[in-house]
Design a protein around this motif. Structure first.
Motif, PDB file in Angstrom:
ATOM      1  N   SER A  43       0.851  -1.190   0.000  1.00 13.06           N
ATOM      2  CA  SER A  43       0.000   0.000   0.000  1.00 13.06           C
ATOM      3  C   SER A  43       0.886   1.239   0.000  1.00 13.06           C
ATOM      4  O   SER A  43       1.810   1.349   0.812  1.00 13.06           O
ATOM      5  CB  SER A  43      -0.926   0.009   1.213  1.00 13.06           C
ATOM      6  N   ASN A  71      -1.169  -1.119  -4.314  1.00  8.57           N
ATOM      7  CA  ASN A  71      -2.405  -0.399  -4.048  1.00  8.57           C
ATOM      8  C   ASN A  71      -2.070   1.026  -3.638  1.00  8.57           C
ATOM      9  O   ASN A  71      -1.098   1.258  -2.910  1.00  8.57           O
ATOM     10  CB  ASN A  71      -3.204  -1.093  -2.943  1.00  8.57           C
ATOM     11  N   ILE A  73      -3.189   4.756  -1.949  1.00 12.18           N
ATOM     12  CA  ILE A  73      -4.073   5.575  -1.119  1.00 12.18           C
ATOM     13  C   ILE A  73      -3.863   7.018  -1.555  1.00 12.18           C
ATOM     14  O   ILE A  73      -2.824   7.622  -1.273  1.00 12.18           O
ATOM     15  CB  ILE A  73      -3.755   5.410   0.381  1.00 12.18           C
ATOM     16  N   TYR A  90      -2.110   5.656   8.023  1.00 11.05           N
ATOM     17  CA  TYR A  90      -2.795   4.645   7.215  1.00 11.05           C
ATOM     18  C   TYR A  90      -2.083   3.303   7.209  1.00 11.05           C
ATOM     19  O   TYR A  90      -2.476   2.386   6.492  1.00 11.05           O
ATOM     20  CB  TYR A  90      -2.961   5.147   5.777  1.00 11.05           C
ATOM     21  N   ARG A 145      -5.354  -1.415  -6.738  1.00  6.84           N
ATOM     22  CA  ARG A 145      -6.583  -0.612  -6.643  1.00  6.84           C
ATOM     23  C   ARG A 145      -6.270   0.733  -5.980  1.00  6.84           C
ATOM     24  O   ARG A 145      -5.269   0.879  -5.276  1.00  6.84           O
ATOM     25  CB  ARG A 145      -7.667  -1.356  -5.868  1.00  6.84           C
ATOM     26  N   GLU A 147      -7.651   3.808  -3.427  1.00 13.28           N
ATOM     27  CA  GLU A 147      -8.572   4.246  -2.380  1.00 13.28           C
ATOM     28  C   GLU A 147      -8.343   5.735  -2.158  1.00 13.28           C
ATOM     29  O   GLU A 147      -7.225   6.162  -1.911  1.00 13.28           O
ATOM     30  CB  GLU A 147      -8.306   3.481  -1.079  1.00 13.28           C
ATOM     31  N   ARG A 148      -9.401   6.532  -2.257  1.00  9.72           N
ATOM     32  CA  ARG A 148      -9.265   7.980  -2.077  1.00  9.72           C
ATOM     33  C   ARG A 148      -9.664   8.360  -0.657  1.00  9.72           C
ATOM     34  O   ARG A 148     -10.763   8.063  -0.221  1.00  9.72           O
ATOM     35  CB  ARG A 148     -10.109   8.723  -3.101  1.00  9.72           C
ATOM     36  N   ARG A 149      -8.732   9.016   0.044  1.00  8.66           N
ATOM     37  CA  ARG A 149      -8.987   9.460   1.415  1.00  8.66           C
ATOM     38  C   ARG A 149      -8.791  10.964   1.489  1.00  8.66           C
ATOM     39  O   ARG A 149      -7.813  11.499   0.965  1.00  8.66           O
ATOM     40  CB  ARG A 149      -8.038   8.757   2.389  1.00  8.66           C
TER      41      ARG A 149
END
Length: 451
Positions: A43, A71, A73, A90, A145, A147-149
């Motif tokens: 990540s 992945n 973020i 995270y 993939r 992931e939007r934070r």
């Protein structure tokens, strides 16, 4: 592209002019190289500063990372210190922030981190990423993939404000230079109970007010405002917010090493510990830390080395002449936002003004870096030869970063530039006569090698 990769990889990061050296294609290759280096299913936190080219470069970088099975973020636009914090928050395996820090608006680049925000640099893994980018031996597999934070700023704000206690009302002038700290920092200071005069506080990747590097030239308006408005102090941030320059209540710039001494007074008062400083700092740093009961420890110049030393030595604090301040409170990261808040906390607990504190610190005659042209292929060899020669001459030398020749009454430091075909020399002494002697010795030996 090989020539471009060779040029844009620097000692601590990747940097170049957008559209000429840093392009979407280059960003994708770099994403693939870093993803390959870390391994599949890792990540990776990815963020950027406010530069206009940032979104395109972040998208291309992300595409490269995803293709290797990593992945991502995506934390959007924010200051670099909050990016570092996000890697730990995270629980990520690493991170990349798209930024050229204090370089002009047409520049952009990438800073790389591993787990816990450990910085990649030359000799600490960055050269391996470069080698992968050059050979193009990229890992491929199942696509990662995204992931939007968008909660990183809020979480960081809550975290740092929990460690700040401003005990009396202060007035602070803050120039964020239209950079990544815009809006965020002024809001944080107000939440801490500080009255804020905000300057150039709208994010704008063109940096219309002035260049994104805090210098005497770019902070002239800030100095004026501090005096005219009767502010307790001022802060000027660089483009990505990892470095700040303080202005005292008399409108004077506070050098980075003096800012470190002030922070050490605050921290060592109640809990004596280790303070790490870079090799180019004034000898007043070591003297002051010892006088306060602390343990001074010298480091190479550069975030990767200071953060690593601070963590290994369990130091409470660190700093560089350039204005970077490092805090164990925030995992050993350099954090100019937290540094500004801590300066406010310190001043709220003393009856002295910042100018009075600055004037109480010993200051010695010194010269800023002098530069001498020397080809890239020779500069490091020349510095190594000088180190050997000074040691043979009987001088005490420190060789963790170039060669520092230490005399009982002064010192000089000779280093090869990491970015230009130059050798740099800086010197300091207890008096002007000794300073001249040290400069003459250093320059004589440098010229013998490069002429």
């Amino acid at each position: 592209m090989t020539n471009i990769i060779e040029r844009v990889f620097r000692a601590y990061d990747v940097r170049g002019v957008y559209g000429e050296e840093i392009t979407g294609d280059v960003a994708e290759v770099i994403g693939k190289a870093f993803g390959t280096y870390l391994g599949p299913e890792k990540s990776i936190v990815v963020g950027r500063d406010v530069r206009l080219s940032g979104e395109l470069l972040q998208n291309a970088l992300t595409e490269g990372l995803l293709s290797t099975g990593c992945n991502v973020i995506d934390i959007g636009i924010l200051p670099t210190p909050i990016f570092y914090f996000s890697i730990i928050h995270y629980k990520a395996d690493g991170g990349v922030v798209v930024t050229a820090s204090h370089n002009p608006a047409e520049w952009n680049g990438f800073k790389f981190c591993l787990e816990r925000g450990a910085m990649l640099a030359e000799g600490l893994g960055l050269e391996k990423v470069k080698a992968i980018a050059l050979t193009k031996r990229f890992r491929s597999g199942r696509r990662g993939r995204v992931e939007r934070r968008r909660d990183a700023v809020r979480v960081y704000s809550d975290f740092v404000l929990g460690m700040i206690s401003v005990e009396r009302r202060l007035k602070v002038a803050i120039d964020t230079g239209n950079g990544a700290c815009s809006v965020i920092v002024s809001r944080l200071f107000r939440k801490a109970g500080v009255d804020v005069i905000a300057m150039n506080d709208e994010p704008d990747g063109r940096f219309p007010a002035h260049k994104p590097e805090p210098t005497e030239e770019t902070l002239r308006d800030l100095m004026k405002v501090v005096v005219e408005e009767g502010a307790d102090f001022g802060i000027g941030y660089d483009g990505d917010g990892d470095r700040a320059i303080f202005i005292d209540d008399r409108g004077r710039m506070v050098p980075g090493d003096l800012a470190l001494i002030i922070m050490a007074r605050h921290y060592l008062k109640d809990r004596p510990g280790t303070v790490v400083y870079d090799i180019s700092c004034s000898m007043a740093v070591e003297e002051s830390i010892r006088a306060m009961g602390g343990r001074p420890l010298v480091s190479r110049v550069g975030r990767a080395y200071l953060t690593d030393t601070i963590r290994q030595e369990n130091a409470v604090l660190g700093g560089e002449l350039s204005g970077h301040l490092y805090f164990a409170d925030v995992y050993g990261f350099d954090d100019a936002i937290y540094g500004g808040l801590k300066m406010a906390e310190f001043l709220s607990k003393t009856d002295e003004s910042l100018s009075q504190v600055v004037d109480s610190i010993p200051k010695y005659p010194a010269i800023p870096n002098r530069r001498y042209e020397c080809p890239d292929e020779l500069k490091f060899k020349v510095v190594a030869q000088l180190a050997e020669e000074f040691a043979r001459m009987g001088y005490k030398t420190i060789t963790i970063d170039g060669v520092k020749v230490v005399d009982p009454e002064g010192w000089f430091l000779i280093r090869a530039s990491n970015t230009l075909p130059q050798i740099k020399m800086r010197a300091e002494a207890k008096n002007e006569k000794k300073l001249r002697e040290l400069i003459e010795l250093a320059e004589e030996k440098i010229m013998e090698k490069i002429e």
